[in-house]
Design an enzyme around this catalytic site. Sequence first.
Site, PDB file in Angstrom:
ATOM      1  CB  SER A 182       5.922 -11.553 -18.794  1.00 58.99           C
ATOM      2  OG  SER A 182       6.056 -11.064 -20.400  1.00 58.99           O
TER       3      SER A 182
ATOM      4  CD  GLU B 253       5.675 -17.782 -22.265  1.00 57.69           C
ATOM      5  OE1 GLU B 253       6.490 -17.988 -22.492  1.00 57.69           O
ATOM      6  OE2 GLU B 253       4.703 -18.698 -22.696  1.00 57.69           O
ATOM      7  CB  CYS B 254      -0.070 -14.775 -21.742  1.00 52.94           C
ATOM      8  SG  CYS B 254      -1.867 -13.934 -23.584  1.00 52.94           S
ATOM      9  CB  ALA B 255      -3.546 -18.188 -20.164  1.00 53.60           C
TER      10      ALA B 255
END
Length: 450
Positions: A428, A336-338
């Site tokens: 994502s 996720e993200c990072a």
Amino acid sequence: MVGAVPRLVIAAPASGSGKTTVATGLMAAFTAAGLAVSAHKVGPDYIDPGYHALAVSSPRGDRPGRNLDAYLCGPERIAPLFLHGAAGADLALVEGVMGLYDGAGGQGELASTAHVAKLLRAPVVLVVDASSQSRSVAALVHGFASWDPEVRVAGVILNKVGSDRHEELLREALDQSGVPVLGALRRAPQVRTPSRHLGLVPVAERRTEAVDAVRALAAQIRAGVDLAALLTLARSAPRLPETPWAPPVVETSRRPVVAVAGGPAFTFSYAEHAELLGAAGAEVVTFDPLRDEALPEGTRGLVIGGGFPEVYAPELSANEPLRKAVAAHDGPIAAECAGLLYLARELDGKPMCGVLDATARMTQKLTLGYREAVAIGDSALAAAGTRVRGHEFHRTAMEPGAGATAAWGFIHPRRRTEGFVQENVHASYLHVHWAAEPSLAQRFVERCAV
């Protein structure tokens, strides 16, 4: 007794009023007084709960800071999640988000501090920035206290008070408001917490300074706030009838090792995620991509959550042995993200793991907001068609923004595809609270056990 948890919600008329400072200081002060304090944060914020966890740490044991987000998890789960997190506590303190009545855009009170306070049947203490007002404070407090009769604004803490005379004027004005003043705090620059592009600097990046700041906050609270009155107010909260949330347990003979990224670069994680993975049958082990040169022994799955890889890009890139280990990993990966940025080919020109054929870079644009999404195809994390609610919060961009098979199709607030699904990888920008959809953790662990 289950449900009989003394509790308060610490709210404010607007962001910047000082509710994080006051809430964290209260948590630390009550903990220092010998109480077992449970710390909670309204909304999707990952950083404040780190300070909360530090504030409630004691010889009696550590407690994680936990989130209560009625958008991500649904209003029906707020009280159960609260009771789960507050089990065994003498007192629970809930820090609000933004202004008291500010919720998910265009959806009324949903996910606002007021909404959560009503779901918890908790008294609200309003933190007011009094730095530029005197008698007008009474009109402000009266308005917030009377706006929604179901929200019990039961006390005020005056913040950023300039002098004894200023405090006297404020108290005189509030005498007729019907809302008691439970504390007054002077301006205290020495306990400010540094910020950067996504908010406060996380505890994991400045632990020594954070410990000192929390101690200073506790001392300031003890000097300026009526702790006995606050505790009496917290004990006036009625019993909650709901049953505490619990992660669904999956009976299994295999316990695959799931390695969860941690350390200063990957600090964004909801406490319930590790609990869900464990209940689904995983052995959860934390690793630090900044320092560890190999994945934990026996790793079958990787969970790489949010954080600040853009701040640590040179260090992450320099750890080539771990980058190669991640690239060679053939088990399931949920990022996720990072984590998405870390799996890219490069970040701001620095080589990353190269699991995804994409590049990432910092931008000036802040992407922020709640999202509704549906899984585009089957992945190690979600079955095709799985609907989730999530949150985006970043100042980076991926090129391309989605793979041949995207992770999610966003259906609100606007339609677009985002993220990557390839082989065993689901990556994502979207942060999802797995307590709202335990099948995500269960599916991931099942894939790891194959």
